[in-house]
Design a protein around this motif. Structure first.
Motif, PDB file in Angstrom:
ATOM      1  N   VAL A   1      -3.425   9.944   0.879  1.00  0.00           N
ATOM      2  CA  VAL A   1      -3.077   8.712   1.563  1.00  0.00           C
ATOM      3  C   VAL A   1      -4.114   8.501   2.655  1.00  0.00           C
ATOM      4  N   VAL A   2      -4.826   7.408   2.562  1.00  0.00           N
ATOM      5  CA  VAL A   2      -5.950   7.150   3.443  1.00  0.00           C
ATOM      6  C   VAL A   2      -5.508   6.831   4.868  1.00  0.00           C
ATOM      7  N   ASN A   3      -4.473   6.040   5.004  1.00  0.00           N
ATOM      8  CA  ASN A   3      -4.100   5.576   6.336  1.00  0.00           C
ATOM      9  C   ASN A   3      -2.675   5.986   6.679  1.00  0.00           C
ATOM     10  N   GLY A   4      -2.380   7.252   6.668  1.00  0.00           N
ATOM     11  CA  GLY A   4      -1.054   7.748   7.006  1.00  0.00           C
ATOM     12  C   GLY A   4      -0.921   8.115   8.468  1.00  0.00           C
ATOM     13  N   LYS A   5      -1.611   7.381   9.332  1.00  0.00           N
ATOM     14  CA  LYS A   5      -1.662   7.725  10.760  1.00  0.00           C
ATOM     15  C   LYS A   5      -0.308   7.664  11.454  1.00  0.00           C
ATOM     16  N   SER A   6       0.592   6.813  10.977  1.00  0.00           N
ATOM     17  CA  SER A   6       1.883   6.668  11.653  1.00  0.00           C
ATOM     18  C   SER A   6       2.887   7.739  11.239  1.00  0.00           C
ATOM     19  N   TYR A  30      -0.186   2.368  -0.897  1.00  0.00           N
ATOM     20  CA  TYR A  30      -1.300   1.601  -1.484  1.00  0.00           C
ATOM     21  C   TYR A  30      -2.112   2.387  -2.506  1.00  0.00           C
ATOM     22  N   ARG A  39      -1.255   9.643  -5.824  1.00  0.00           N
ATOM     23  CA  ARG A  39      -1.198   9.073  -4.478  1.00  0.00           C
ATOM     24  C   ARG A  39       0.262   8.925  -4.040  1.00  0.00           C
TER      25      ARG A  39
END
Length: 131
Positions: A1-6, A30, A39
Motif C-alpha cells: 500500500v503506497v499511501n497508508g500514512k494514516s 487503490y 495489494r
C-alpha cells in the motif's frame, strides 16, 4: 500500500478508545485487485490490529468494481448484505445506510440492481421511521 500514512494514527486512536466504530466508505487500498489481490491482502494485514478492536463497517467504492466487486465481496461481510452490497444498521439512535453509488455511475452493471436498491432503500427508511 503506497499511501497508508494514516493507518498508524488510526490504530493508535483505536487503542486509545477514541472511536466506537470506523465507517470506511469505499476506495480501499487503490486497488484491492492489483497484483492478483496482493495489494488488498497487504491493506487488510495493515488494518488487522485496528479492525480487530472496533467495528469496521464498509461500503463499496468505484475502486472495488474490478471483477464485479469480487475482491471486496471476498473480504467483507456486512449485516444483511447477502448478495447485494447495500445494508443498514442501527447504533444507538442513529440509523446508518450503506449503498452502492456505482450502480448509478456505471451502466456496465445493468439497471436491475438500481431498482432493487431503490426499493430496498424505500422499505428500509419506512421501517427505520417506525417508533
Amino acid at each position: 500500500v503506497v499511501n497508508g500514512k494514516s493507518i498508524p494514527f488510526l490504530e493508535a486512536d483505536v487503542k486509545a478508545n477514541l472511536y466506537h466504530m470506523i465507517l470506511h466508505n469505499g476506495d480501499f487500498a487503490y486497488n484491492f485487485d492489483d497484483d492478483n489481490g496482493r495489494r488488498g491482502d497487504l491493506f487488510m494485514n495493515m488494518m488487522e490490529q485496528t479492525v480487530a478492536n472496533v467495528p469496521y463497517m464498509t461500503a463499496v467504492g468505484n475502486h472495488e468494481s474490478a471483477y464485479n466487486f469480487s475482491h471486496y465481496k471476498a473480504r467483507f461481510n456486512m449485516p444483511g448484505a447477502k448478495t447485494d452490497m447495500y445494508y443498514s444498521f442501527n447504533l444507538g439512535p442513529v440509523h446508518f445506510i450503506a449503498y452502492v453509488s456505482d450502480y448509478y455511475y456505471s451502466m456496465e452493471f445493468g439497471t436491475e440492481q438500481i431498482y432493487r436498491q431503490y426499493a430496498w432503500l424505500e422499505q428500509d427508511l419506512r421501517e427505520a421511521n417506525i417508533p
